[in-house]
Design a protein around this motif. Structure first.
Motif, mmCIF file in Angstrom:
data_model
loop_
_atom_site.group_PDB
_atom_site.id
_atom_site.type_symbol
_atom_site.label_atom_id
_atom_site.label_comp_id
_atom_site.label_asym_id
_atom_site.label_seq_id
_atom_site.Cartn_x
_atom_site.Cartn_y
_atom_site.Cartn_z
ATOM 1 N N ASN A 49 13.327 0.595 -17.923
ATOM 2 C CA ASN A 49 13.823 0.870 -16.569
ATOM 3 C C ASN A 49 12.723 0.673 -15.529
ATOM 4 O O ASN A 49 12.614 1.420 -14.554
ATOM 5 N N TYR A 50 11.922 -0.362 -15.756
ATOM 6 C CA TYR A 50 10.817 -0.641 -14.841
ATOM 7 C C TYR A 50 11.324 -1.378 -13.613
ATOM 8 O O TYR A 50 12.091 -2.334 -13.714
ATOM 9 N N THR A 51 10.905 -0.925 -12.444
ATOM 10 C CA THR A 51 11.215 -1.624 -11.198
ATOM 11 C C THR A 51 9.922 -1.888 -10.456
ATOM 12 O O THR A 51 9.028 -1.027 -10.406
ATOM 13 N N THR A 52 9.814 -3.074 -9.888
ATOM 14 C CA THR A 52 8.596 -3.425 -9.160
ATOM 15 C C THR A 52 8.582 -2.764 -7.798
ATOM 16 O O THR A 52 9.625 -2.496 -7.209
ATOM 17 N N ASN A 53 7.403 -2.507 -7.318
ATOM 18 C CA ASN A 53 7.218 -1.937 -5.985
ATOM 19 C C ASN A 53 6.985 -3.090 -5.015
ATOM 20 O O ASN A 53 5.849 -3.490 -4.761
ATOM 21 N N SER A 54 8.095 -3.654 -4.507
ATOM 22 C CA SER A 54 7.976 -4.837 -3.662
ATOM 23 C C SER A 54 7.252 -4.523 -2.361
ATOM 24 O O SER A 54 6.523 -5.355 -1.817
ATOM 25 N N GLY A 55 7.442 -3.296 -1.843
ATOM 26 C CA GLY A 55 6.769 -2.945 -0.595
ATOM 27 C C GLY A 55 5.259 -2.961 -0.753
ATOM 28 O O GLY A 55 4.537 -3.512 0.084
ATOM 29 N N ALA A 56 4.765 -2.374 -1.852
ATOM 30 C CA ALA A 56 3.318 -2.350 -2.077
ATOM 31 C C ALA A 56 2.788 -3.755 -2.317
ATOM 32 O O ALA A 56 1.713 -4.123 -1.829
ATOM 33 N N ARG A 57 3.535 -4.545 -3.092
ATOM 34 C CA ARG A 57 3.074 -5.904 -3.375
ATOM 35 C C ARG A 57 3.014 -6.735 -2.093
ATOM 36 O O ARG A 57 2.060 -7.476 -1.859
ATOM 37 N N ASN A 58 4.024 -6.608 -1.263
ATOM 38 C CA ASN A 58 4.003 -7.348 -0.012
ATOM 39 C C ASN A 58 2.868 -6.890 0.891
ATOM 40 O O ASN A 58 2.273 -7.701 1.617
ATOM 41 N N LEU A 59 2.572 -5.589 0.860
ATOM 42 C CA LEU A 59 1.471 -5.075 1.670
ATOM 43 C C LEU A 59 0.154 -5.668 1.198
ATOM 44 O O LEU A 59 -0.690 -6.071 2.005
ATOM 45 N N ARG A 60 -0.044 -5.731 -0.128
ATOM 46 C CA ARG A 60 -1.269 -6.318 -0.669
ATOM 47 C C ARG A 60 -1.393 -7.789 -0.278
ATOM 48 O O ARG A 60 -2.475 -8.292 -0.013
ATOM 49 N N ARG A 61 -0.270 -8.471 -0.274
ATOM 50 C CA ARG A 61 -0.287 -9.900 0.027
ATOM 51 C C ARG A 61 -0.171 -10.186 1.522
ATOM 52 O O ARG A 61 -0.162 -11.338 1.928
ATOM 53 N N ALA A 62 -0.087 -9.145 2.326
ATOM 54 C CA ALA A 62 0.102 -9.286 3.781
ATOM 55 C C ALA A 62 1.352 -10.105 4.070
ATOM 56 O O ALA A 62 1.355 -10.990 4.926
ATOM 57 N N ARG A 63 2.433 -9.772 3.366
ATOM 58 C CA ARG A 63 3.696 -10.476 3.555
ATOM 59 C C ARG A 63 4.784 -9.512 4.009
ATOM 60 O O ARG A 63 4.719 -8.310 3.768
ATOM 61 N N ALA A 64 5.827 -10.090 4.614
ATOM 62 C CA ALA A 64 6.937 -9.275 5.100
ATOM 63 C C ALA A 64 7.999 -9.061 4.035
ATOM 64 O O ALA A 64 8.777 -8.119 4.105
ATOM 65 N N GLY A 65 8.070 -9.964 3.055
ATOM 66 C CA GLY A 65 9.104 -9.864 2.029
ATOM 67 C C GLY A 65 10.464 -10.297 2.537
ATOM 68 O O GLY A 65 11.495 -9.905 1.996
ATOM 69 N N SER A 66 10.476 -11.128 3.585
ATOM 70 C CA SER A 66 11.742 -11.579 4.170
ATOM 71 C C SER A 66 11.567 -12.981 4.731
ATOM 72 O O SER A 66 10.474 -13.357 5.173
ATOM 73 N N ILE A 67 12.658 -13.767 4.695
ATOM 74 C CA ILE A 67 12.655 -15.076 5.353
ATOM 75 C C ILE A 67 13.688 -15.046 6.476
ATOM 76 O O ILE A 67 14.730 -14.416 6.357
ATOM 77 N N GLY A 68 13.357 -15.701 7.562
ATOM 78 C CA GLY A 68 14.258 -15.724 8.710
ATOM 79 C C GLY A 68 15.206 -16.909 8.638
ATOM 80 O O GLY A 68 14.817 -17.997 8.207
ATOM 81 N N LEU A 69 16.442 -16.701 9.051
ATOM 82 C CA LEU A 69 17.445 -17.766 9.084
ATOM 83 C C LEU A 69 17.899 -17.967 10.526
ATOM 84 O O LEU A 69 18.468 -17.067 11.140
ATOM 85 N N TRP A 70 17.618 -19.160 11.067
ATOM 86 C CA TRP A 70 18.054 -19.507 12.419
ATOM 87 C C TRP A 70 19.209 -20.487 12.334
ATOM 88 O O TRP A 70 19.140 -21.496 11.630
ATOM 89 N N LEU A 71 20.295 -20.171 13.060
ATOM 90 C CA LEU A 71 21.455 -21.052 13.145
ATOM 91 C C LEU A 71 21.687 -21.395 14.611
ATOM 92 O O LEU A 71 21.321 -20.626 15.501
#
Length: 331
Positions: A49-71
């Protein structure tokens, strides 16, 4: 195995018999990991039942963890763009990423403040200030269709082969007996539209068949479209084929032709440049080009993710073919 504390990445690595780094790559989909190793690590993670900590990983990588979609502004309701958005969403399905839809009225001056790692942009309008501002952010950007000249260029582009598709449609109409073709096009600064126009002009010069262009401001309502068709036959009475470039016009043109006493396809052939669920079920069913929007969105999203996460150097332009669907509105 029951654990008194939440499982860690090291627990998953130890039970999988791999290093912590390999376990991380297997779980996030990044880097080179064999299918067998990835499956083993995923199975252990599920058992623990392991789940990754995406928030911490994104913080380490200086990333937002999201992509923007423009239409394009004001066109979100169209079937094409809804399916394109579904394709982009599908591209992040196995990754800890979200898709943020960029509102068309978001202030262009604040484009740099958008908390995303990169953008997917569909059919960039050369007159849209927000589109220009996004292209100037310096972040990775994958555009669907070429960006108009004079605009900052994206990192990479996924584009349909509109030149080949336009020639295919016009050749089919000619083989069906067309001698004078009208093309209804939107008055908008998008490269795929100008590409259709340019190819049609070249094809007309080569084939000797007249092509008349009718410019449309936006997507006309039923009454305005009926008046447009009436005006067309007054100015060019010899028209015997119509290509509807904007999405959603095919059924309206078919209805207007009937009201004017024309039969389809015996007198007038009709083709829609954009396919939709309504076109196969009207009478006669309308021939159309399948622009494959969901696949375009999926490919654009996957390409952007590979650029962001793997530093992949993408080709400047990645082309894909369109599919012509022959139906009862052409001979």
């Amino acid at each position: 195995m029951t654990m008194a504390r939440p499982a860690t990445l090291q627990d998953v690595a130890d039970l999988s018999g791999v290093s912590r780094g390999t376990a991380s790559r297997a779980l996030t989909g990044g880097g080179r990991v064999s299918a067998e190793t990835r499956a083993r690590v995923m199975a252990v993670a599920e058992r623990l039942n392991y789940t990754t900590n995406s928030g911490a990983r994104n913080l380490r990588r200086a990333r937002a963890g999201s992509i923007g979609l423009w239409l394009p502004r004001g066109l979100h309701f169209m079937e094409y763009y809804m399916n394109f958005a579904f394709g982009v969403a599908e591209s992040v399905r196995d990754r800890e990423l979200t898709v943020s839809l960029i509102s068309g009225d978001f202030p262009a001056a604040r484009a740099h403040s958008l908390h995303v790692d990169g953008f997917v942009m569909a059919d960039v309008d050369g007159q849209d200030p927000l589109a220009r501002a996004i292209l100037e952010t310096g972040r990775p950007i994958v555009a669907s269709e070429l960006v108009p000249p004079g605009m900052p260029q994206p990192t990479a582009t996924v584009a349909a082969d509109h030149a080949t598709a336009t020639r295919l449609v016009l050749d089919r109409l000619r083989r069906g007996g067309a001698t004078s073709i009208a093309i209804l096009t939107p008055e908008i600064d998008q490269t795929w539209v100008t590409g259709v126009d340019r190819t049609a002009v070249e094809w007309s010069a080569e084939s000797g068949i007249d092509v008349t262009f009718v410019r449309l401001e936006g997507v006309p309502e039923a009454t305005a479209l009926h008046d447009t068709v009436c005006d067309l036959f007054e100015t060019a009475p010899g028209i015997d084929a119509i290509v509807c470039v904007p999405e959603g016009l095919g059924v309206g043109v078919l209805s207007a032709l009937r009201e004017l006493g024309h039969t389809v396809p015996d007198e007038i052939q009709v083709v829609s440049y954009v396919d939709s669920p309504t076109l196969p079920i009207v009478q006669p069913p309308i021939s159309a080009l399948d622009l494959r929007p969901r696949e375009a969105g999926l490919r654009a999203g996957e390409l952007l993710i590979s650029i962001i996460e793997e530093g992949r150097t993408a080709p400047a332009v990645e082309l894909f073919d369109l599919i012509y669907r022959e139906r009862g509105s052409t001979r």
